[in-house]
Write an enzyme that holds these catalytic residues in place. Structure first.
Site, PDB file in Angstrom:
ATOM      1  N   GLU B  60      35.717  32.189  14.682  1.00 32.79           N
ATOM      2  CA  GLU B  60      35.588  33.616  14.995  1.00 32.79           C
ATOM      3  C   GLU B  60      34.194  34.147  14.714  1.00 32.79           C
ATOM      4  O   GLU B  60      33.624  34.899  15.505  1.00 32.79           O
ATOM      5  CB  GLU B  60      36.617  34.440  14.215  1.00 32.79           C
ATOM      6  CG  GLU B  60      38.043  34.345  14.760  1.00 32.79           C
ATOM      7  CD  GLU B  60      38.795  33.134  14.266  1.00 32.79           C
ATOM      8  OE1 GLU B  60      38.209  32.325  13.506  1.00 32.79           O
ATOM      9  OE2 GLU B  60      39.976  32.980  14.637  1.00 32.79           O
ATOM     10  N   HIS B 129      48.902  38.396   8.165  1.00 29.60           N
ATOM     11  CA  HIS B 129      48.934  38.498   9.631  1.00 29.60           C
ATOM     12  C   HIS B 129      49.434  39.857  10.120  1.00 29.60           C
ATOM     13  O   HIS B 129      49.882  39.967  11.260  1.00 29.60           O
ATOM     14  CB  HIS B 129      49.849  37.411  10.210  1.00 29.60           C
ATOM     15  CG  HIS B 129      49.250  36.039  10.243  1.00 29.60           C
ATOM     16  ND1 HIS B 129      49.099  35.267   9.126  1.00 29.60           N
ATOM     17  CD2 HIS B 129      48.758  35.304  11.264  1.00 29.60           C
ATOM     18  CE1 HIS B 129      48.556  34.103   9.472  1.00 29.60           C
ATOM     19  NE2 HIS B 129      48.332  34.108  10.754  1.00 29.60           N
TER      20      HIS B 129
HETATM   21  C1  LIG Z   1      40.722  32.274  11.184  1.00 31.11           C
HETATM   22  C2  LIG Z   1      41.948  32.023  11.974  1.00 31.11           C
HETATM   23  N1  LIG Z   1      41.864  31.976  13.317  1.00 31.11           N
HETATM   24  C3  LIG Z   1      42.959  31.732  14.074  1.00 31.11           C
HETATM   25  C4  LIG Z   1      44.172  31.543  13.480  1.00 31.11           C
HETATM   26  C5  LIG Z   1      45.405  31.255  14.325  1.00 31.11           C
HETATM   27  N2  LIG Z   1      45.814  29.869  14.150  1.00 31.11           N
HETATM   28  C6  LIG Z   1      46.746  29.534  13.235  1.00 31.11           C
HETATM   29  S1  LIG Z   1      46.943  27.902  13.115  1.00 31.11           S
HETATM   30  C7  LIG Z   1      45.817  27.577  14.289  1.00 31.11           C
HETATM   31  C8  LIG Z   1      45.530  26.161  14.665  1.00 31.11           C
HETATM   32  C9  LIG Z   1      45.089  25.362  13.480  1.00 31.11           C
HETATM   33  O1  LIG Z   1      45.000  24.018  13.796  1.00 31.11           O
HETATM   34  P1  LIG Z   1      44.671  22.909  12.719  1.00 31.11           P
HETATM   35  O2  LIG Z   1      43.638  23.408  11.776  1.00 31.11           O
HETATM   36  O3  LIG Z   1      44.374  21.664  13.429  1.00 31.11           O
HETATM   37  O4  LIG Z   1      46.010  22.771  11.864  1.00 31.11           O
HETATM   38  P2  LIG Z   1      47.472  22.336  12.352  1.00 31.11           P
HETATM   39  O5  LIG Z   1      48.160  23.592  12.774  1.00 31.11           O
HETATM   40  O6  LIG Z   1      47.310  21.360  13.447  1.00 31.11           O
HETATM   41  O7  LIG Z   1      48.141  21.776  11.156  1.00 31.11           O
HETATM   42  C10 LIG Z   1      45.272  28.767  14.773  1.00 31.11           C
HETATM   43  C11 LIG Z   1      44.266  28.871  15.832  1.00 31.11           C
HETATM   44  C12 LIG Z   1      44.226  31.637  12.078  1.00 31.11           C
HETATM   45  N3  LIG Z   1      45.394  31.497  11.420  1.00 31.11           N
HETATM   46  N4  LIG Z   1      43.120  31.854  11.348  1.00 31.11           N
END
Ligand SMILES: Cc1ncc(C[n+]2csc(CCOP(=O)(O)OP(=O)(O)O)c2C)c(N)n1
Ligand SMILES: [Mg+2]
Lengths: 350, 327
Positions: B60, B129
């Site tokens: 972001e 959230h």
């Molecule tokens: C700063 C931020 N941006 C966006 C999100 C929304 N979001 C939650 S989980 C996620 C994907 C995360 O993927 P990863 O780090 O690979 O972890 P996984 O869910 O695969 O365990 C996103 C984009 C968030 N929670 N925090």
């Protein structure tokens, strides 16, 4: 990439040689089948817990987001087997597995999902925010990467107090692009803090495949520029996870040096319950499910003649999960009176 | 006129403006291949290609800063955050760069930038959230902040935002995305910034709201009518600039005001509106200005507690009773 992998496996023998035998939480068990059975039991407990949670979610008994760990269980379980109970752990919103692996009861976990006051966070946190101070499980966090410096802070405190505790922080490969990951890594290396960074690389960040997340697929390479040790492997066996993380833990405990460990894994469910998962093919998913590490342990233990023990585990875990669901259903909800005292320590600041 | 859902109105505004102006591009997490985390950007990658609809990893602060830089030299970016909660990671870019570059440079630079995302509470998504970020951002000179409640306003205001030469923050709502309404098809239809709308006429009390709370206020007004209380509802639509004339005109008619918003009561846009009313219409007031807000605690997960913390129609009605000295 012409860079070579740091020979951590070779280093491991050195580190292991200097380890006092009592450092493992599992030292009462041998490295043989008893240990494997107990780790299998834990993985199976997590799997069954989450399957029941998914069912309760479909019945609207659980709300909000529910991110399942199904497929990744050997990581939390292998890690917990390598850690001491007084070591600190922290993870993302995908936190049920680590909480249970560290010793949270299925009752406290299920009640939290149901939003009940008997839940691990009094029903205030929900699925993404499991906390269990007693087991040094210092939380599930909702903002990607935000918990990484916090975990480094727990390692800072251990070093500050002259304790030999280790901190371990889990995050997805999606967090590797976020500034907090790099700031946490940078400081941990600079100040030589006793922490292990564990990247659970499940190849997807929500719907984004690895190829659109990172310019270099090998996450562990990020350690090089910080002068940090690194390791990288596929999650293939719970004992392998325990051993490989054990090396990094030993480095943190005996030399107060951080390590970045990338573990390749795969989640069998959607990102959260609302994800239709259109970004990957059924064939890919089915192919990966064949490599289910939980199943591998089961087959291996069966082949070694532990059928009866496994059946006993099945029954115990089923009872435990059924009990947890019953407990969650029957528990009371938190009332408004919990809100203010949980907001501030001491009087509410108006 | 076409009946569109709120999400479709937002999409229509982006598509029309991207067709109109090649400098406009869209960047954010899951906006392309995934078709948008809340399906707002569905079909846009196919339509415009990956040069103009850009999937970003979880960065972001990075893609906000990049868009500020691109805007500084002539592009007109639209940045989508998955939700406004995650803009906190980019807060420094928004506060220290987007808002200030124009003044710091002595007026040499302009930053034509739109930041948009769903805002406020969703359902049981917990304390990290569920933020109402408009209160933080409306505080900052150099930024404009919009929070439409209706599909037509969403379209018209977003188009104005994209055409504006300043950073404009556009607050949507997950719980409003499915709301339907008549939306003008005319590509030249816009809603100007800084103009509130009276969504319900009344004589006894002014309820001032925006975004999702306009709908809650309408619900409250219907209940109040059964008791013989006639509530006027002012939908601010634009929080900065703020249409104080419309607010004052309404209060001059009703002599009582309740501001209804999501987000905490300490400071915030509701406090700002209350200040303007007491400053500009003190002699017209028959009661102190009251606010129906989210309670002053982080959002709990438990469904019942969450409903208790979020302002409901009942909390608006209670405050209306108080300004009318009825209990
Ligand atoms: C700063 C931020 N941006 C966006 C999100 C929304 N979001 C939650 S989980 C996620 C994907 C995360 O993927 P990863 O780090 O690979 O972890 P996984 O869910 O695969 O365990 C996103 C984009 C968030 N929670 N925090
Ligand atoms: Mg991932």
């Amino acid at each position: 990439m012409s860079l070579t992998i740091t020979p951590t496996a070779a280093l491991a023998t050195v580190w292991n040689a200097v380890l006092p035998p009592e450092i493992s939480a599992m030292t009462t068990l041998t490295n043989g089948d008893d240990l494997h059975l107990s780790l299998y039991r834990k993985m199976f407990q997590i799997r069954r817990f989450e399957e029941e949670a998914a069912r309760a979610y479909a019945q609207s008994k659980i709300g909000g987001f529910l991110h399942l760990y199904i497929g990744q269980e050997p990581i939390a379980v292998g890690a917990s087997a390598a850690l001491r109970p007084d070591d600190y752990v922290m993870t993302t919103y995908r936190d049920h597995g680590l909480a249970l692996a560290r010793g949270m009861t299925p009752r406290a976990a299920m009640a939290e999902l149901y939003g009940k006051v008997t839940g691990c966070s009094k029903g205030l946190g929900g699925s993404m925010h499991f906390f269990d101070k007693e087991h040094n499980m210092l939380g599930g966090y909702g903002i990607v990467g935000g918990h990484i410096p916090i975990a480094v802070g727990t390692a800072f405190a251990s070093k500050y107090r002259g304790e030999d505790r280790v901190s371990m922080v889990f995050f997805g490969e999606g967090a590797v692009s976020i500034g907090d990951f790099h700031e946490g890594m940078s400081l941990a290396a600079l100040w030589k803090l006793p922490i292990v960074f564990v990247c659970e690389n499940n190849e997807y960040a929500m719907g984004t495949p690895l190829s659109r997340t990172l310019s270099v697929e090998d996450v562990s390479l990020k350690a090089l520029a910080y002068g940090m040790e690194r390791d990288r492997f596929n999650s293939e066996h719970v004992l392998q996870v325990r051993d490989r993380l054990g090396e990094a833990i030993a480095r943190a405990r005996t030399h107060s040096e951080p390590t970045l460990v990338e573990i390749r894994t795969y989640r069998f469910r959607g990102h959260s319950m609302s994800d239709p998962g259109k970004y990957r093919t059924k064939e890919e998913l089915e192919e990966r499910k064949k490599k289910d590490v939980l199943l591998r342990s089961r087959i291996e233990l069966e082949e070694k003649g532990h059928k009866a023990a496994l059946e006993a585990i099945d029954k115990e875990v089923e009872d435990e999960i059924a009990d947890a669901v019953r407990f969650a259903e029957e528990s009371p909800e938190p009332g408004p009176e919990v809100l203010e005292p949980t907001t501030y320590a001491g009087p509410f600041a108006r | 006129m076409t009946v569109l859902r709120y999400r479709e109105a937002v999409r229509a505004a982006m598509i029309e403006e991207m067709e109109r102006d090649e400098r406009v591009y869209l960047v954010g997490e899951e906006v392309g291949h995934y078709q948008g985390a809340y399906k707002v950007t569905e079909g846009m990658l196919d339509k415009f290609g990956s040069r103009r609809v850009i999937d970003a990893p979880i960065t972001e602060s990075g893609f906000t800063g990049i868009s500020i830089g691109a805007a500084m030299v002539g592009l007109r970016p639209i940045v989508e955050y998955m939700t406004w909660n995650f803009s906190a990671v980019a807060f420094d870019q928004i506060l220290n760069n987007a808002a200030k570059l124009r003044q710091m440079s002595g007026g040499q630079l302009t930053i034509p930038l739109v930041l948009r995302a769903p805002n406020g509470s969703a359902r049981q998504v917990g304390s990290q959230h569920s933020h109402s970020m408009e209160h933080f951002y409306a505080h900052i000179p150099g930024l404009k902040v919009l929070a439409p409640a209706m599909p037509a306003d969403a379209k018209g205001l977003l188009k104005s935002a994209i055409r504006d030469d300043n950073p404009v923050l556009f607050m949507e709502s997950e719980t409003l995305y499915g709301v339907k309404g008549e939306v003008p098809d005319d590509p030249d239809f816009i809603v100007p910034l800084g103009v509130a709308s009276i969504v319900r006429e009344g004589t006894d009390v002014s309820i001032i709201a925006w975004s999702r709370m306009v709908h809650v206020a309408l619900e409250a007004a219907a209940e109040l009518e059964k008791e013989g209380i006639s509530a006027e509802i002012v939908d601010l639509r634009s929080l900065r600039p703020l249409d104080e004339e419309t607010v004052v005109r309404s209060v001059t008619k009703t002599h009582r005001a309740v501001v209804a918003h999501e987000g905490w009561p300490y400071g915030g846009v509701g406090a700002e509106v209350a200040d303007r009313i007491q400053r500009l219409a003190f002699d017209e007031l028959d009661a102190p200005v009251l606010r129906a807000t989210t309670l002053d605690v982080p959002m709990p997960y438990n469904a019942r507690l969450e409903q208790y913390v979020i302002p409901q129609a009942a909390r608006i009605i209670e405050n209306v009773h108080r300004v009318l000295y009825k209990s």
